[in-house]
Write an enzyme that holds these catalytic residues in place. Structure first.
Site, PDB file in Angstrom:
ATOM      1  N   LYS A  93      15.467 -14.474 -12.873  1.00 20.86           N
ATOM      2  CA  LYS A  93      15.296 -14.310 -11.425  1.00 20.86           C
ATOM      3  C   LYS A  93      15.117 -12.835 -11.072  1.00 20.86           C
ATOM      4  CE  LYS A  93      18.161 -16.708  -9.001  1.00 20.86           C
ATOM      5  NZ  LYS A  93      19.480 -17.105  -8.456  1.00 20.86           N
ATOM      6  N   GLU A 118      25.318 -16.306   8.015  1.00 26.35           N
ATOM      7  CA  GLU A 118      23.858 -16.355   8.190  1.00 26.35           C
ATOM      8  C   GLU A 118      23.476 -17.634   8.913  1.00 26.35           C
ATOM      9  OE1 GLU A 118      21.837 -18.665   6.609  1.00 26.35           O
ATOM     10  OE2 GLU A 118      23.314 -19.589   5.270  1.00 26.35           O
ATOM     11  N   LEU A 134      20.004 -18.829   8.771  1.00 28.28           N
ATOM     12  CA  LEU A 134      18.603 -18.881   8.380  1.00 28.28           C
ATOM     13  C   LEU A 134      18.058 -20.302   8.413  1.00 28.28           C
ATOM     14  CD1 LEU A 134      18.519 -16.466   5.306  1.00 28.28           C
ATOM     15  CD2 LEU A 134      18.447 -15.935   7.753  1.00 28.28           C
ATOM     16  N   LYS A 177      29.504 -20.953  11.479  1.00 31.37           N
ATOM     17  CA  LYS A 177      28.414 -21.465  10.642  1.00 31.37           C
ATOM     18  C   LYS A 177      28.532 -22.974  10.417  1.00 31.37           C
ATOM     19  CE  LYS A 177      25.149 -21.713   7.482  1.00 31.37           C
ATOM     20  NZ  LYS A 177      23.723 -21.644   7.813  1.00 31.37           N
ATOM     21  N   GLY A 194      14.558 -35.841  16.759  1.00 28.80           N
ATOM     22  CA  GLY A 194      13.454 -36.546  16.122  1.00 28.80           C
ATOM     23  C   GLY A 194      13.984 -37.568  15.130  1.00 28.80           C
ATOM     24  N   ALA A 195      13.849 -38.842  15.464  1.00 28.17           N
ATOM     25  CA  ALA A 195      14.312 -39.886  14.544  1.00 28.17           C
ATOM     26  C   ALA A 195      13.381 -39.954  13.338  1.00 28.17           C
ATOM     27  CB  ALA A 195      14.352 -41.232  15.258  1.00 28.17           C
ATOM     28  N   CYS A 203      21.897 -27.028   2.664  1.00 23.64           N
ATOM     29  CA  CYS A 203      22.908 -26.566   3.622  1.00 23.64           C
ATOM     30  C   CYS A 203      23.581 -27.702   4.382  1.00 23.64           C
ATOM     31  CB  CYS A 203      22.280 -25.576   4.604  1.00 23.64           C
ATOM     32  SG  CYS A 203      21.835 -23.995   3.860  1.00 23.64           S
ATOM     33  N   LYS A 258      25.735 -30.538   2.342  1.00 26.07           N
ATOM     34  CA  LYS A 258      26.932 -30.023   1.648  1.00 26.07           C
ATOM     35  C   LYS A 258      27.902 -29.370   2.615  1.00 26.07           C
ATOM     36  CE  LYS A 258      25.772 -25.272   0.281  1.00 26.07           C
ATOM     37  NZ  LYS A 258      26.869 -24.652   1.037  1.00 26.07           N
ATOM     38  N   ARG A 291      16.514 -29.961  -2.921  1.00 27.54           N
ATOM     39  CA  ARG A 291      17.937 -30.313  -2.977  1.00 27.54           C
ATOM     40  C   ARG A 291      18.260 -31.330  -1.886  1.00 27.54           C
ATOM     41  NH1 ARG A 291      20.668 -24.551  -2.476  1.00 27.54           N
ATOM     42  NH2 ARG A 291      18.891 -24.337  -1.043  1.00 27.54           N
TER      43      ARG A 291
END
EC number: 1.1.1.22
Length: 437
Positions: free
Chosen positions: A35, A148, A150, A208, A255-256, A264, A267, A334
């Site tokens: 990475k 955050e 984001l 958050k 929005g169905a 995010c 979890k 994910r």
């Protein structure tokens, strides 16, 4: 300022690049050598619009570099901790292994007056524990928590021009010192009158998870209404329009469809539930378990609707799945509803051909049993059903007349309620939406 960013995954890579673009001297640190090598070459290891340009610009300016050695964080005034907090295997709780390791690794390199800033999403109470650890080290450093907010697909914009800033700080002089340093880091955003909330550790941590829990609840609520609409003949989209005109409710996130996913929301609401139970207040957020269940049921609804609508047995059918990422403008698979639907249909024996502009390789690494294509024409050719599950523009704007020339059977399952049902039906399609007659 001299800044280190510990953890160069999605959050950390974006934050490091954006901070350098704003003029700070940044070093990004991660244990993953591959990475770091990619980032050092100006190549993000994931797809995020705008990040390659900011990453390259910041790197070329000399203000951004990367390392696998945490010792290279020494000398930075502010250290952002942006490592992952995944769900523990077999549990709803957040795994804090990487957060704890980052703090432990940083301690020997902290100097008097340094600030450690948590950005990872953690259970409430984590910051206070880590603050005690930093104070006990005798290094003279201070902790702050700066959550955050984001949105994948808009992360660079959200970092450079956030809609709000939250500082969770210790009381007294350490907190005042932390606020002064953070104000210097975020001077550009503050000069643009970005709202700022300065609070304690616990509130900053809760901001958050509470925000994510509220958004998940709003999405799950309209999907619950879709379940009622499906047995009464009501139209959930018109229902959402009508209640969305109420300023207290609003139309966004009503929005169905096939539901939410990603790294995010699922979890975070599960970890929030687990932490509330540890605190003896599980009943306060017990409704989140039902929100999670509603969300997962909508995936099953798409699968069941597809199977029930096919003109031939599922094991003899070809199903074209449009989308694999959990949302457009991302390669993140994910907990993706789209990928889950594709895998379930394949498990029932269907020939599944799936397409996505960015997420195919990530999907293939998790589920090699699926057939993937980068050609929309080949994906649709001979299909007995089209299942639309990620709102990429090229799929949302699919021409039903053109698509009809390729498929074997004109059946479309609109898992995102993005299509105009009248237009598709006029083109000879059997249209099935979510909570729509």
């Amino acid at each position: 300022m001299k800044i280190s960013v510990i953890g160069c995954g999605y959050l950390g890579a974006v934050h490091a690049s954006a901070m350098a673009e704003l003029g700070h001297d940044v070093i990004g640190i991660d244990v993953d050598a591959n990475k770091i090598a990619l980032l050092a070459e100006g190549r993000p290891p994931f797809f995020e619009p705008g990040l390659p340009e900011v990453l390259t610009s910041a790197r070329d300016s000399g203000r951004l570099r990367f390392s696998t050695n945490i010792a290279d964080a020494a000398g930075a005034q502010v250290h952002f901790v942006a490592v992952g907090t995944p769900q523990k295997p077999g549990s709803y709780s957040a795994d804090l292994t990487y957060v704890d390791a980052a703090i432990e690794g940083l301690l020997p390199y902290l100097n008097d007056g340094d600030l450690v800033v948590g950005k990872s999403t953690v259970p409430v109470g984590t910051a206070a524990r880590l603050s005690d650890l930093i104070v006990a080290s005798g290094r003279g450093a201070t902790l702050a928590w700066n959550p955050e907010f984001l949105r994948e697909g808009f992360a660079v914009q959200d970092t450079i021009s956030p809609d709000r800033l939250v500082y969770g700080v210790a009381p007294g002089a350490p907190g005042e010192h932390a606020v002064a340093l953070l104000n210097e880091i975020y001077a550009t955003a503050l000069a643009a009158d970005t709202p700022l909330v300065i609070t304690d550790f616990a509130t900053a941590e809760l901001v958050k998870v509470a925000a994510n829990a509220f958004l998940a609840t709003k999405i799950s609520f309209i999907n619950a209404m879709a379940e009622i609409a499906e047995v009464t003949g009501a139209d959930v989209t018109q229902l959402a329009d009508a209640i969305g005109y109420d300023a207290r409710i609003g139309r966004r996130f009503l929005g169905a469809g096939v539901g939410f996913g990603g790294g995010c929301l699922p979890k975070d609401i599960r970890a929030f539930t687990a932490r509330a139970e540890e605190l003896g207040r599980g009943e306060s957020v017990a409704f989140l378990k039902e929100m999670d269940a509603i969300n997962l049921r909508r995936r099953q609804r798409v699968v069941d609707l597809t199977v029930a609508s096919l003109s031939r047995p599922v094991h003899q059918a070809k199903v074209a799945v449009l989308g694999l990422s959990f949302k457009p403008h991302s390669d993140d698979v994910r907990d993706s509803p789209a990928l889950d639907v594709a895998v379930q249909l394949r498990g029932l024996g269907a020939e599944v051909v799936a397409i996505d502009p960015q997420a195919i390789e990530n999907a293939r690494a998790r589920h090699p049993q699926l057939t993937y294509s980068d050609s929309l024409e080949e994906t649709l050719r001979g299909a007995d059903a089209i299942v639309h599950v990620t709102e990429w523009p090229e799929y949302r704007e699919l021409d039903p007349v053109w698509a009809a020339t390729l498929v074997r059977n004109r059946l479309v399952i609109d898992g995102r309620n993005s299509y105009d049902s009248a237009v598709w039906r006029a083109a000879g399609w059997e249209y099935k939406g979510m909570g729509k007659p």
